[in-house]
Design an enzyme around this catalytic site. Sequence first.
Site, PDB file in Angstrom:
ATOM      1  N   THR A   1       0.992  -1.535  -0.014  1.00 28.02           N
ATOM      2  CA  THR A   1      -0.498  -0.367   0.297  1.00 28.02           C
ATOM      3  C   THR A   1       0.855   0.938  -0.091  1.00 28.02           C
ATOM      4  OG1 THR A   1      -1.397   1.259   1.228  1.00 28.02           O
ATOM      5  CG2 THR A   1       0.235  -0.184   2.460  1.00 28.02           C
TER       6      THR A   1
ATOM      7  N   LYS B   1       1.804  -3.385   7.486  1.00 30.29           N
ATOM      8  CA  LYS B   1       1.713  -3.476   6.182  1.00 30.29           C
ATOM      9  C   LYS B   1       3.483  -3.548   5.634  1.00 30.29           C
ATOM     10  CE  LYS B   1      -2.338  -3.809   3.385  1.00 30.29           C
ATOM     11  NZ  LYS B   1      -1.744  -5.006   2.377  1.00 30.29           N
TER      12      LYS B   1
END
Length: 368
Positions: free
Chosen positions: A128, A156
């Site tokens: 991301t 992430k």
Amino acid sequence: MSKTALITGVTGQDGSYLSEFLLEKGYDVHGIIRRSSVDFRERIAHLEGHPHFHLHYGHMGDSMSLIKVVDKVRPDEIYNLAAQSHVQVSFDSPEFTADVDATGVLRVLEAVRACHLEKTCRIYQASTSELYGKVEEVPQNENTPFHPYSPYAVAKLYGYWIVKEYREAYDMFCCSGILFNHESERRGETFVTRKITLAVARISQGLQDCLYLGNLDSLRDWGYAKDYVECMWLILQNDKPEDFVIATGVQHSVREFTELAFRHAGIELKFEGKGIDEKGICVKGPEKLVGKTLVAVSKDFYRPTDVVNLWGDPTKAKAKLGWDPAKTSFEQLVKLMVEHDIAKVASEGAAAKVRTNLAEYLEKGIVK
């Protein structure tokens, strides 16, 4: 011979588009879903019954379930799209976010190794743009330093680095696509773009008075999810495993998205004030709306730490993969979403009216 793909997060926006894309390519597609008493498979309902589309129960928090599915399917490619993907929710549920978005990636990689597929199975990890967080340069590319600015982004980041570690330590074909914001008519209704287009549909049909948003100055690089899944696939068809930024290279503010969405519904806004006091007032449109405040800012939608300037550089993906990030423009994307939600709200309104009328008829004994 056709390839076999396994998709985690298959019921999500990206999972549904990727399933369609791979089926068109002739793949045998398998998806992992969580057991639930509530049906959440509306995005893939049209695929169920397809001879090459299969679903399996599993959970990103349960390594044994992942190992069992991987061993049964023996996939050529795995697309790990499953995540707790809402930034604001990650502040409320940081532990769950870490378990799914960080350790979950490790569980997928270990499942491949446990099934002795590390030399034959290619793995795509959905990373991301939130990794860049408190950005250190614009636009952001594959070499831009990371500065995660939310529990979601931190989780992430672990996923990104563990993929890189397994690639180098075990010579696995695993790579990350650093996806910038990608939207569609299938986007979850709590995400800001879908929240805007649904509000536009409801306001234009007299079912909502005002849209409340957070920071209107936040800048994002918005693309069409249906285009982005093609790039996911291209990453796994590359000659060697590499990480790629997936973005359009074009940036817009939340305010711009809102203005354009209302314009597609025949409503022109004029923004007045600054910060928390900013309002979007209707200056052109249906007479009943002219002069009314249709957009307002609420401090409830500000995050403890807010990312305000995401802008991706897709140069590498264009050059090495031949991917076209401009297939669907920002204007086309907003139009697609608004038109879909206007039709959706109208349909729901018609259905509600039928239910109300039926209830009245039953009460009066007109029908039995």
